[in-house]
Design an enzyme around this catalytic site. Structure first.
Site, short mmCIF file in Angstrom:
data_model
loop_
_atom_site.label_atom_id
_atom_site.label_comp_id
_atom_site.label_asym_id
_atom_site.label_seq_id
_atom_site.Cartn_x
_atom_site.Cartn_y
_atom_site.Cartn_z
N ASP A 178 -24.96 9.31 36.40
CA ASP A 178 -23.74 9.40 35.88
C ASP A 178 -22.90 7.82 36.20
O ASP A 178 -23.29 7.22 37.11
CB ASP A 178 -22.75 10.61 36.35
CG ASP A 178 -21.85 10.98 35.42
OD1 ASP A 178 -21.36 10.33 34.21
OD2 ASP A 178 -21.30 11.99 35.17
N HIS A 218 -14.79 12.75 38.25
CA HIS A 218 -14.31 11.57 37.87
C HIS A 218 -13.21 11.06 38.86
O HIS A 218 -12.96 9.88 39.18
CB HIS A 218 -13.54 11.40 36.31
CG HIS A 218 -14.38 11.35 35.39
ND1 HIS A 218 -15.17 12.96 34.96
CD2 HIS A 218 -15.14 10.63 34.50
CE1 HIS A 218 -15.90 12.61 34.03
NE2 HIS A 218 -15.92 11.16 33.65
#
Length: 542
Positions: free
Chosen positions: A274, A200
């Site tokens: 993702d 992330h």
């Protein structure tokens, strides 16, 4: 299918290859109903799916209405193609649906049970709740093998450090979701378990050989494919053994998505990325460029979760790449054919009637069978790892001083249910200067319970426990995250691994503390040489 595909414009086809999220006017504001961003995505850009986050969730009935309104919007467009509606509902640490829904313990607690049946039932019961609110696709299960204690993002989201156990439980959970007519996404291919960087925020690397990947990371994904997972999610991690281009993550690698997943593993389902707004992508490539490269690499669906600007720029960038000949339209057609086929597979009625009963949503989202499975998983999973001083069971007649980094009200409630006289203190971040006052409170009690996440993040807890032991004050630790924290505590500490802080886990922890139930859980990961995988018994899969 081919007739429908032939009737679609390039814009409509590319739109089907995107799943997008929508938010409120401010970045943190809720978006509980169809707003301008959602309307733009569905009607103007023809997106194939919508993903929900906390900002979209208030109650089961609200979610059911939102899902119906989104589907109505999609069916009002010329092509009348219903949406994938998806969410990250893994259970445990990652659960977007909370209030009004069953609180499932999470994967590592399931790993500690070693029970394939509980994994199946968890998928089945969780799937029923998703279906009740109009969700048809779950971004689960996590098939990562958590074999790196320093992993900052997977941890308790993984079933185990053991690839076989992860494969067994993950494939049974897929079977459970399918029983409830929920599509699944196995993630994060080819494996996010052995990283010390969160994708992330950064770009991790897994440097292992192909031989090691086949023995470890790829084992659960092979089993997920055999179990019929509907989608596989790629991860933003570099794998030098698979992709020689320095810094090119799996999501953008043709060698990984097409060479390994499609050809070597013979996977013909949908490949989804993702989120393309994660730091690993945004900081190194930019979302729109990465969207193009992901499609070129073999992705069927691109996930862009937050910003309308990034969503529309990414869709337009893929279209431009097709018009410029950088992506063959046949490549687009192959992905859209998979997407339309999967939507048609949901049910004969789904393509024309994807709606749910809003009036029944609240009732269906919390069924006794689901609560029973959550409770059984917790009671069979919570693990008494070590109790050198034989403090367990701790007499409920004793006065208990409790210090916790999380869930003070819930912890107070479950302990009082066991009969304890408790004084609960919430400690957001323990400092050395606080220790004397905590010691003073501890001296007023018969015993101390400390509920912690990860000890390595704050060494003051070590010193506090050490001082309690030096004063011979009985102290028990609840580990509410990965159990590796035991190695960060003084020797001889009584430690119960809860693997999370959901209500069923806290209740099971309190029952073990009081002696109402015996600990049954087996460690799904290795803490140290003294506390290996399978402790305190031999490995067993029923």
């Amino acid at each position: 299918m081919d007739e429908q595909l032939a009737s679609m414009s390039l814009d409509e086809k590319i739109g089907q290859m995107f799943i997008a999220g929508f938010k409120g006017e401010g970045s943190d504001e809720q978006a509980l109903s169809v707003n301008e961003q959602a309307r733009t995505l569905v009607t103007d850009y023809h997106v194939g799916g919508i993903i929900y986050f906390d900002r979209n969730v208030e109650s089961p009935s609200q979610m059911a209405k939102l899902s119906n309104d989104l589907q109505k919007l999609a069916l009002s467009t010329e092509r009348k193609i219903p949406l994938f509606i998806t969410v990250d509902q893994e259970g445990g640490k990652v659960a977007r649906l909370k209030e009004g829904f069953t609180s499932f313990p999470g994967n590592m607690a399931l790993g500690a049970t070693r029970s394939k049946e509980l994994a199946f039932q968890t998928g089945k019961e969780m799937g029923k709740e998703l279906r009740a609110v109009g969700i048809n696709l779950n971004m689960a299960p996590v098939m990562d093998v958590n074999n790196n204690p320093q992993n900052p993002v997977i941890g308790v989201r993984s079933f185990s450090e053991n690839p076989e156990l992860t494969a067994e439980l993950g494939s049974d959970m897929i079977r459970g979701f399918h029983e409830s007519k929920i599509l699944t996404i196995a993630k994060h291919f080819p494996g996010h378990g052995d990283t010390a960087v969160d994708s992330h925020v950064g770009l991790p690397e897994i440097p292992h050989s192909m031989e090691r990947l086949n023995q470890m990371e790829l084992v659960p994904f092979k089993r997920a494919i055999a179990a019929g997972t509907d989608m596989v999610m790629s991860t933003h991690i570099t794998f030098p053994a698979l992709e020689s281009t320095p810094g090119l993550p799996a999501t953008l690698s043709e060698n990984v998505l097409t060479g390994l997943l499609r050809k070597q593993l013979d996977y013909d389902g949908i490949i989804i990325t993702d989120d393309m707004e994660m730091g690993a992508i945004v900081e190194n490539f930019g979302t729109s460029e990465a969207a193009v490269r992901a499609v070129q690499a073999g992705a069927d669906i691109v996930l862009v979760c937050h910003s309308l600007d990034r969503q529309t720029e990414s869709i337009e960038a893929v279209k431009q790449a097709v018009e410029q000949g950088k992506i063959d339209e046949k490549r687009i057609d192959a992905s859209v054919r998979r997407i339309l086929s999967l939507k048609a597979s949901l049910s004969p009625a789904f393509l024309t009637d994807p709606y749910v009963d809003v009036k029944k949503a609240n009732q269906l989202a919390q069924q006794p069978d689901a609560a029973k499975i959550a409770r059984q998983t917790s009671e069979q999973g919570v693990t008494l790892v070590t109790d050198t001083d034989q403090l367990i069971p701790l007499d409920p007649k004793q006065k208990l001083a409790v210090f916790t980094v999380n869930k003070p009200k819930a912890i107070s409630r479950v302990l009082k249910q066991q009969g304890y006289d408790v004084s609960v203190s919430w400690i957001d971040s323990l400092s050395e200067s606080q220790i004397p006052s905590l010691l003073a409170k501890s001296r007023q009690a018969d015993a101390v319970l400390i509920a912690l996440d990860q000890v390595k993040e704050n060494r003051a807890w070590f010193r506090f426990v050490q001082k309690l032991q030096s004063e011979q004050i009985p102290v028990v630790i609840w580990g509410m995250d990965v159990p590796y924290g035991l190695s960060e505590l003084p020797p001889g500490t009584t430690y119960i691994a809860l693997y999370g802080s959901s209500n069923p886990l806290l209740e099971a922890g309190a029952k073990i503390l009081s002696g109402e139930i015996k600990s049954q859980g087996l460690l799904p990961v290795t803490i140290s040489d003294r506390f290996p995988y399978g402790w305190p018994a031999n490995e067993k899969i029923d």
